[in-house]
Design an enzyme around this catalytic site. Structure first.
Site, PDB file in Angstrom:
ATOM      1  N   TYR A 142       0.845  -1.201   0.000  1.00 51.50           N
ATOM      2  CA  TYR A 142       0.000   0.000   0.000  1.00 51.50           C
ATOM      3  C   TYR A 142       0.881   1.252   0.000  1.00 51.50           C
ATOM      4  CZ  TYR A 142      -2.805   3.794   1.895  1.00 51.50           C
ATOM      5  OH  TYR A 142      -3.400   5.004   2.086  1.00 51.50           O
TER       6      TYR A 142
HETATM    7  O1  LIG Z   1      -2.031   7.167   7.970  1.00 51.79           O
HETATM    8  C1  LIG Z   1      -2.122   6.502   6.962  1.00 51.79           C
HETATM    9  O2  LIG Z   1      -1.463   6.791   6.000  1.00 51.79           O
HETATM   10  C2  LIG Z   1      -2.989   5.282   6.913  1.00 51.79           C
HETATM   11  O3  LIG Z   1      -3.802   5.249   8.073  1.00 51.79           O
HETATM   12  C3  LIG Z   1      -4.526   4.069   8.242  1.00 51.79           C
HETATM   13  O4  LIG Z   1      -3.620   3.002   8.490  1.00 51.79           O
HETATM   14  P1  LIG Z   1      -3.297   2.665  10.004  1.00 51.79           P
HETATM   15  O5  LIG Z   1      -2.631   3.802  10.671  1.00 51.79           O
HETATM   16  O6  LIG Z   1      -2.589   1.359   9.991  1.00 51.79           O
HETATM   17  O7  LIG Z   1      -4.756   2.550  10.637  1.00 51.79           O
HETATM   18  P2  LIG Z   1      -5.522   1.349  11.318  1.00 51.79           P
HETATM   19  O8  LIG Z   1      -5.532   0.158  10.464  1.00 51.79           O
HETATM   20  O9  LIG Z   1      -6.812   1.867  11.778  1.00 51.79           O
HETATM   21  O10 LIG Z   1      -4.614   1.011  12.582  1.00 51.79           O
HETATM   22  C4  LIG Z   1      -4.467   1.954  13.635  1.00 51.79           C
HETATM   23  C5  LIG Z   1      -3.566   1.395  14.691  1.00 51.79           C
HETATM   24  O11 LIG Z   1      -4.173   0.255  15.294  1.00 51.79           O
HETATM   25  C6  LIG Z   1      -3.296  -0.843  15.269  1.00 51.79           C
HETATM   26  N1  LIG Z   1      -4.114  -2.067  15.094  1.00 51.79           N
HETATM   27  C7  LIG Z   1      -4.749  -2.311  13.938  1.00 51.79           C
HETATM   28  C8  LIG Z   1      -5.510  -3.426  13.785  1.00 51.79           C
HETATM   29  C9  LIG Z   1      -5.633  -4.325  14.829  1.00 51.79           C
HETATM   30  O12 LIG Z   1      -6.303  -5.390  14.746  1.00 51.79           O
HETATM   31  N2  LIG Z   1      -4.997  -4.058  16.006  1.00 51.79           N
HETATM   32  C10 LIG Z   1      -4.227  -2.943  16.166  1.00 51.79           C
HETATM   33  O13 LIG Z   1      -3.655  -2.733  17.256  1.00 51.79           O
HETATM   34  C11 LIG Z   1      -2.348  -0.597  14.112  1.00 51.79           C
HETATM   35  O14 LIG Z   1      -1.115  -1.227  14.326  1.00 51.79           O
HETATM   36  C12 LIG Z   1      -2.217   0.915  14.162  1.00 51.79           C
HETATM   37  O15 LIG Z   1      -1.231   1.283  15.056  1.00 51.79           O
HETATM   38  C13 LIG Z   1      -5.378   3.781   7.003  1.00 51.79           C
HETATM   39  O16 LIG Z   1      -5.981   2.509   7.086  1.00 51.79           O
HETATM   40  C14 LIG Z   1      -4.616   3.907   5.732  1.00 51.79           C
HETATM   41  O17 LIG Z   1      -5.504   3.812   4.638  1.00 51.79           O
HETATM   42  C15 LIG Z   1      -3.918   5.253   5.740  1.00 51.79           C
HETATM   43  O18 LIG Z   1      -3.254   5.509   4.581  1.00 51.79           O
END
Ligand SMILES: O=C(O)[C@H]1O[C@H](OP(=O)(O)OP(=O)(O)OC[C@H]2O[C@@H](n3ccc(=O)[nH]c3=O)[C@H](O)[C@@H]2O)[C@H](O)[C@@H](O)[C@@H]1O
Length: 437
Positions: A249
């Site tokens: 991604y």
């Molecule tokens: O900032 C960005 O550029 C990205 O932000 C998000 O990606 P992400 O930060 O990974 O968002 P989430 O998937 O909501 O995760 C948020 C946090 O929760 C954590 N997480 C996620 C999933 C899970 O089951 N458990 C968990 O602890 C992840 O490691 C992360 O630290 C979006 O999904 C992307 O599309 C975007 O581009």
């Protein structure tokens, strides 16, 4: 089919037999039999062609929910009534307003940006392929919301160049807000093709049409904080290295930034990339952690909370949607005109990249604690090791560039923003009785 074959067998093989028939119906029967034979013959040919096409196509899995096959979907567009709706939606209603094509308008950020532009009198036309990466009924609900404020969303894919050309023929868009993308960091391992399809091929298809449009629009588009990848220098500044993406991604978003450079360089397109930092809020994306944590806490299901090696904290610079919308509008308002015409560059054009974050990272476990308080339910926490599927340990935006150049100043902290999200969630899903998909 066997019935058709038996009809074929019934047809007499010797002309003599035909001559012996004296009945006045013989002629008709003969015609009937021979046309039936023709029909059966052509049916076989037709069926054969379909089978050949089916088995030769790259993937023979016809599941409609497989987004890598999105390009095979067909959409209805065109016609005088459709053009009238397109024109009316894109009509500027304020002095000095702009006319914007918003791709991904039924998406989370797209809906909010479209509504905000419309509110201030700009012309807005949406474009969205309504794919089923997550529950399409949420996209339909957002569409209904926009429709009530006068924004029409054309159903189609950014890879459909003919549709894009038609839109620019009908409306001389001054700006494109390009938010259509395959989002999500972890899903890239499951369906890599969908990222290439939307974030690379789709972007090129859009830029090709923009470069040939007359006048060329200025383009503002969504990059991602994930381009910082394995960068460890905090806070992340636009000057930091972005050549170590941790997920496909992130790699496709980084590729998008390079592609933007090329189109700016060759064709004089004005291009602004915005690196969003984990955007959240009402009408958000159900694939994001804050959203499905809320759903699962309410259901009493355990939630996986990631932690880094040696119990290291995983944190995100969560950014509230209204702050992102302000950043998007300010980026549009400060975008200079593209300089090319007739597909040729006439002079140097603007090329920008900005972080749009909140500047205060919050550990994921604190996010869960805030949700517990707001929902008045204790979460079943399942602490697990950060999987090696593209996640980075933390993000933290330095936003001084956007602040200096267009006054970007986020004003919503995570507690306040999540309160608004939870209020929306509970009312949208009927007090939590109807669970999110
Ligand atoms: O900032 C960005 O550029 C990205 O932000 C998000 O990606 P992400 O930060 O990974 O968002 P989430 O998937 O909501 O995760 C948020 C946090 O929760 C954590 N997480 C996620 C999933 C899970 O089951 N458990 C968990 O602890 C992840 O490691 C992360 O630290 C979006 O999904 C992307 O599309 C975007 O581009």
């Amino acid at each position: 089919m066997s019935k058709q074959m038996s009809h074929l067998d019934d047809i007499p093989s010797t002309p003599g037999k035909f001559k012996m028939e004296k009945s006045p119906f013989v002629h008709n029967r003969l015609r009937w039999h021979s046309s039936l034979a023709k029909l059966t013959f052509w049916s076989f040919i037709f069926l054969g062609l379909i089978l050949i096409f089916f088995f030769r196509s790259p993937s023979s899995n016809p599941l409609p929910q497989d987004p890598s096959r999105r390009s095979l979907r067909t959409y209805n567009w065109g016609g005088p009534a459709w053009e009238k709706r397109v024109r009316s939606s894109a009509r500027v209603r304020s002095h000095n307003g702009i006319s914007v094509l918003v791709t991904g308008a039924a998406g989370f950020v797209g809906t909010h940006v479209s509504a905000a532009l419309k509110r201030r009198g700009d012309g807005v036309l949406g474009l969205d392929n309504f794919n089923d990466y997550y529950d399409p009924s949420l996209k339909r609900a957002r569409q209904a919301l926009l429709e009530r404020s006068g924004v029409f969303i054309v159903e189609g894919d950014i890879n459909d160049s003919a549709l894009l050309r038609k839109l620019f023929e009908v409306v001389a868009f001054t700006h494109v807000m390009h938010l259509a993308a395959q989002a999500g960091v972890r899903y890239a391992m499951e369906n890599p093709g969908s990222y290439v399809h939307s974030n690379i091929a789709g972007l090129v298809s859009l830029l090709e049409v923009c470069k040939s449009a007359n006048p060329q629009p200025a383009i503002v588009w969504a990059s991602s904080s994930s381009v910082y990848g394995l960068n460890t220098k905090v806070p992340f500044s636009e000057k930091d290295r972005t050549d170590q993406p941790a997920s496909l991604y992130a790699a496709t978003k980084k590729a998008g930034e390079e592609i933007a450079h090329t189109y700016n360089h060759i064709y004089g397109l004005s291009l602004t990339g915005l690196r969003f930092f984990t955007v959240y809020g009402p009408w958000g994306r159900p694939d994001m952690a804050y959203f499905f944590f809320t759903r699962d806490i309410l259901k009493g299901k355990s939630i996986p909370i990631f932690e880094a090696a040696n119990h290291g904290t995983v944190a995100r610079d969560f950014t509230y949607i209204d702050d992102i919308v302000k950043g998007c509008l300010a980026a549009l308002d400060t975008a200079e005109k593209s300089t090319g015409s007739g597909g040729k560059k006439k002079g140097p054009a603007q090329l920008r990249v900005y972080n749009l974050g909140n500047t205060s990272p919050v550990p994921v476990s604190d996010l869960v604690s805030i949700l517990e308080r707001l929902l008045k339910v204790n979460a079943k926490r399942d602490i697990m090791k950060l999987p090696r599927n593209g996640d980075v340990q933390f993000t933290h935006a330095n936003i001084s560039l956007a602040q200096r150049e267009f006054g970007y100043k986020p004003s919503t902290d995570l507690q306040t923003g999540l309160k608004k999200f939870v209020r929306w969630y509970l009312s949208y899903y009927n007090g939590g009785k109807k669970a999110a998909g």
